[in-house]
Design a protein around this motif. Structure first.
Motif, PDB file in Angstrom:
ATOM      1  N   GLY A  35      -7.163 -64.466-128.194  1.00 58.31           N
ATOM      2  CA  GLY A  35      -6.795 -63.071-128.422  1.00 58.31           C
ATOM      3  C   GLY A  35      -7.331 -62.056-127.436  1.00 58.31           C
ATOM      4  N   GLN A  36      -7.793 -62.510-126.250  1.00 62.07           N
ATOM      5  CA  GLN A  36      -8.341 -61.564-125.273  1.00 62.07           C
ATOM      6  C   GLN A  36      -7.328 -61.152-124.201  1.00 62.07           C
ATOM      7  N   LEU A  37      -6.148 -61.737-124.240  1.00 61.34           N
ATOM      8  CA  LEU A  37      -5.069 -61.368-123.318  1.00 61.34           C
ATOM      9  C   LEU A  37      -3.792 -61.152-124.104  1.00 61.34           C
ATOM     10  N   ASP A  38      -2.910 -60.344-123.540  1.00 56.99           N
ATOM     11  CA  ASP A  38      -1.606 -60.140-124.173  1.00 56.99           C
ATOM     12  C   ASP A  38      -0.592 -61.186-123.725  1.00 56.99           C
ATOM     13  N   ALA A  39      -0.744 -61.687-122.492  1.00 61.07           N
ATOM     14  CA  ALA A  39       0.175 -62.714-122.005  1.00 61.07           C
ATOM     15  C   ALA A  39      -0.377 -63.351-120.744  1.00 61.07           C
ATOM     16  N   VAL A  40      -0.021 -64.623-120.550  1.00 63.63           N
ATOM     17  CA  VAL A  40      -0.265 -65.317-119.287  1.00 63.63           C
ATOM     18  C   VAL A  40       1.086 -65.427-118.605  1.00 63.63           C
ATOM     19  N   VAL A  41       1.218 -64.815-117.444  1.00 57.68           N
ATOM     20  CA  VAL A  41       2.532 -64.678-116.806  1.00 57.68           C
ATOM     21  C   VAL A  41       2.552 -65.390-115.451  1.00 57.68           C
ATOM     22  N   PRO A  42       3.424 -66.399-115.286  1.00 52.80           N
ATOM     23  CA  PRO A  42       3.562 -67.034-113.971  1.00 52.80           C
ATOM     24  C   PRO A  42       3.975 -66.002-112.917  1.00 52.80           C
ATOM     25  N   ARG A  43       3.531 -66.214-111.713  1.00 50.88           N
ATOM     26  CA  ARG A  43       3.765 -65.238-110.645  1.00 50.88           C
ATOM     27  C   ARG A  43       5.248 -64.978-110.386  1.00 50.88           C
ATOM     28  N   GLN A  44       6.086 -66.007-110.532  1.00 50.78           N
ATOM     29  CA  GLN A  44       7.522 -65.814-110.289  1.00 50.78           C
ATOM     30  C   GLN A  44       8.160 -64.878-111.315  1.00 50.78           C
ATOM     31  N   GLU A  45       7.519 -64.750-112.486  1.00 51.69           N
ATOM     32  CA  GLU A  45       8.082 -63.908-113.557  1.00 51.69           C
ATOM     33  C   GLU A  45       7.405 -62.542-113.649  1.00 51.69           C
ATOM     34  N   LEU A  46       6.418 -62.310-112.784  1.00 45.36           N
ATOM     35  CA  LEU A  46       5.579 -61.121-112.945  1.00 45.36           C
ATOM     36  C   LEU A  46       6.337 -59.828-112.699  1.00 45.36           C
ATOM     37  N   LYS A  47       7.180 -59.787-111.670  1.00 47.08           N
ATOM     38  CA  LYS A  47       7.898 -58.544-111.379  1.00 47.08           C
ATOM     39  C   LYS A  47       8.804 -58.150-112.531  1.00 47.08           C
ATOM     40  N   ASP A  48       9.524 -59.121-113.100  1.00 45.17           N
ATOM     41  CA  ASP A  48      10.398 -58.832-114.248  1.00 45.17           C
ATOM     42  C   ASP A  48       9.577 -58.364-115.449  1.00 45.17           C
ATOM     43  N   THR A  49       8.417 -58.991-115.670  1.00 44.66           N
ATOM     44  CA  THR A  49       7.560 -58.597-116.796  1.00 44.66           C
ATOM     45  C   THR A  49       7.060 -57.171-116.635  1.00 44.66           C
ATOM     46  N   LEU A  50       6.584 -56.832-115.423  1.00 37.62           N
ATOM     47  CA  LEU A  50       6.080 -55.481-115.175  1.00 37.62           C
ATOM     48  C   LEU A  50       7.198 -54.450-115.255  1.00 37.62           C
ATOM     49  N   THR A  51       8.384 -54.833-114.791  1.00 39.38           N
ATOM     50  CA  THR A  51       9.536 -53.923-114.891  1.00 39.38           C
ATOM     51  C   THR A  51       9.873 -53.629-116.351  1.00 39.38           C
ATOM     52  N   ASN A  52       9.842 -54.675-117.191  1.00 41.66           N
ATOM     53  CA  ASN A  52      10.124 -54.482-118.623  1.00 41.66           C
ATOM     54  C   ASN A  52       9.080 -53.580-119.277  1.00 41.66           C
ATOM     55  N   ILE A  53       7.804 -53.760-118.905  1.00 43.60           N
ATOM     56  CA  ILE A  53       6.740 -52.899-119.437  1.00 43.60           C
ATOM     57  C   ILE A  53       7.006 -51.443-119.059  1.00 43.60           C
ATOM     58  N   LEU A  54       7.380 -51.231-117.807  1.00 41.46           N
ATOM     59  CA  LEU A  54       7.654 -49.868-117.340  1.00 41.46           C
ATOM     60  C   LEU A  54       8.876 -49.282-118.051  1.00 41.46           C
ATOM     61  N   LYS A  55       9.896 -50.084-118.268  1.00 46.71           N
ATOM     62  CA  LYS A  55      11.101 -49.607-118.971  1.00 46.71           C
ATOM     63  C   LYS A  55      10.769 -49.147-120.390  1.00 46.71           C
ATOM     64  N   ILE A  56       9.893 -49.897-121.039  1.00 46.57           N
ATOM     65  CA  ILE A  56       9.526 -49.576-122.417  1.00 46.57           C
ATOM     66  C   ILE A  56       8.654 -48.323-122.497  1.00 46.57           C
ATOM     67  N   HIS A  57       7.692 -48.211-121.563  1.00 46.86           N
ATOM     68  CA  HIS A  57       6.689 -47.160-121.663  1.00 46.86           C
ATOM     69  C   HIS A  57       6.994 -45.915-120.841  1.00 46.86           C
ATOM     70  N   VAL A  58       7.961 -46.003-119.922  1.00 47.03           N
ATOM     71  CA  VAL A  58       8.289 -44.836-119.103  1.00 47.03           C
ATOM     72  C   VAL A  58       9.796 -44.559-119.213  1.00 47.03           C
ATOM     73  N   PRO A  59      10.304 -44.343-120.417  1.00 45.97           N
ATOM     74  CA  PRO A  59      11.730 -44.071-120.556  1.00 45.97           C
ATOM     75  C   PRO A  59      12.107 -42.772-119.861  1.00 45.97           C
ATOM     76  N   GLY A  60      13.107 -42.851-119.002  1.00 46.86           N
ATOM     77  CA  GLY A  60      13.537 -41.648-118.298  1.00 46.86           C
ATOM     78  C   GLY A  60      12.523 -41.133-117.323  1.00 46.86           C
ATOM     79  N   GLY A  61      11.544 -41.978-116.947  1.00 48.55           N
ATOM     80  CA  GLY A  61      10.476 -41.536-116.045  1.00 48.55           C
ATOM     81  C   GLY A  61      10.949 -41.440-114.604  1.00 48.55           C
ATOM     82  N   GLU A  62      10.002 -41.216-113.705  1.00 42.87           N
ATOM     83  CA  GLU A  62      10.332 -41.063-112.291  1.00 42.87           C
ATOM     84  C   GLU A  62      10.872 -42.384-111.768  1.00 42.87           C
ATOM     85  N   ARG A  63      12.176 -42.412-111.523  1.00 50.74           N
ATOM     86  CA  ARG A  63      12.797 -43.632-111.035  1.00 50.74           C
ATOM     87  C   ARG A  63      13.886 -43.287-110.051  1.00 50.74           C
ATOM     88  N   ILE A  64      14.001 -44.092-109.003  1.00 47.95           N
ATOM     89  CA  ILE A  64      15.066 -43.859-108.024  1.00 47.95           C
ATOM     90  C   ILE A  64      15.906 -45.118-107.883  1.00 47.95           C
TER      91      ILE A  64
END
Length: 287
Positions: free
Chosen positions: A258-287
């Motif tokens: 219970g000390q981590l939220d997820a173990v993420v393989p490097r190939q999946e990391l960009k998609d995971t971080l993008t999903n986190i940003l989509k959830i937490h920064v709706p309508g945020g600074e994006r180009i």
């Protein structure tokens, strides 16, 4: 003559030693041997696979700039690149070792900070590099990370940190240890302002780094197999006089407890971080 024509060639008694010219025909670094499965692969193929072994999925260490290039959109702007350490305690040979690491890594310190975008989402980031003094945290590392957090607060954007460190830098004594409190205080202020903090722990994340900013993310992620902990395994076993589990202090062990939220393989990391940003920064600074 016929006897000579059909005679078998004599075997050489000794192996031929390649000349320097022969050695130069094989480019250095063309092949990489995996330290985990011991298999050899083309370095180019390993790099294409974001430095994850093609056979056993071992995550080879990445430099700070390799990590930035693999995750961030074009246009990353580095901050505080010219900030360098001094020798406040007159520690023997400290400046010479720093100079060697600067030449070896093409970096001035063990962390790169800046403003960039992942899938169009703007964020402030700090990326540690274990090849510079084993990613140890000195006063400059703490100051650069603190400034990156403050910049995130100023621009009202998320703060992401990629950790890779052996802990506090012994050559700077208490000035190094106080960076634990300084960075933690900066993160608390940023969190109170509603900022998003994501920590991605890579191999290794230990000592004062694991005991401060590395563990203070709203979301804590790790790469597979990463060593994460404070004191070393032998020290803990000698202290508690018990044998620890084989996978102790690995990312998978921490995830299980219970000390981590997820173990993420490097190939999946960009998609995971993008999903986190989509959830937490709706309508945020994006180009």
């Amino acid at each position: 003559m016929l006897k000579d024509l059909f005679a078998k060639p004599k075997k050489k008694k000794y192996a031929t030693i390649p000349t320097e010219r022969d050695k130069q025909d094989v480019p250095e670094g063309i092949m990489t041997k995996c330290p985990s499965c011991k298999k050899i692969m083309y370095t180019k193929e390993l790099t294409k696979n974001v430095k994850v072994c093609l056979h056993c999925s071992y995550h080879h260490p990445m430099t700070a700039y390799e990590r930035i290039n693999s995750l961030f959109d074009a246009g990353f702007v580095e901050m505080d690149r010219g900030m360098i350490s001094v020798n406040p305690l007159d520690f023997p040979d400290y400046m010479e070792k720093l100079e060697k690491d600067k030449v070896k890594t093409m970096m001035n310190e063990a962390v790169v900070t800046g403003i960039g975008r992942i899938s169009g989402y703007e964020l402030s980031v700090a990326v540690m590099d274990s090849k510079f003094r084993m990613g140890s945290m000195g006063s400059v590392v703490g100051e650069k990370i603190t400034r990156a957090i403050e910049k995130a607060c100023e621009k009202k954007i998320p703060f992401f940190i990629f950790t890779a460190s052996g802990g506090a830098r012994m050559q700077e004594g208490v000035l190094s240890l106080m960076q634990m409190a300084k960075t933690s205080a900066a993160l608390k202020m940023f969190s109170d302002e509603g900022g998003l903090i994501v920590s991605i722990m890579t191999h290794p994340t230990t000592g004062g780094v694991s005991a401060s900013f590395a563990s203070l993310g709203d979301i804590n992620l790790a790469e597979p197999g990463a060593l994460i902990g404070f004191a070393g395994r032998r020290i803990i076993e000698q202290t508690i006089r018990e044998e620890l589990p084989e996978d102790f202090q690995t990312a998978e062990f921490l995830m299980k407890h219970g000390q981590l939220d997820a173990v993420v393989p490097r190939q999946e990391l960009k998609d995971t971080l993008t999903n986190i940003l989509k959830i937490h920064v709706p309508g945020g600074e994006r180009i």
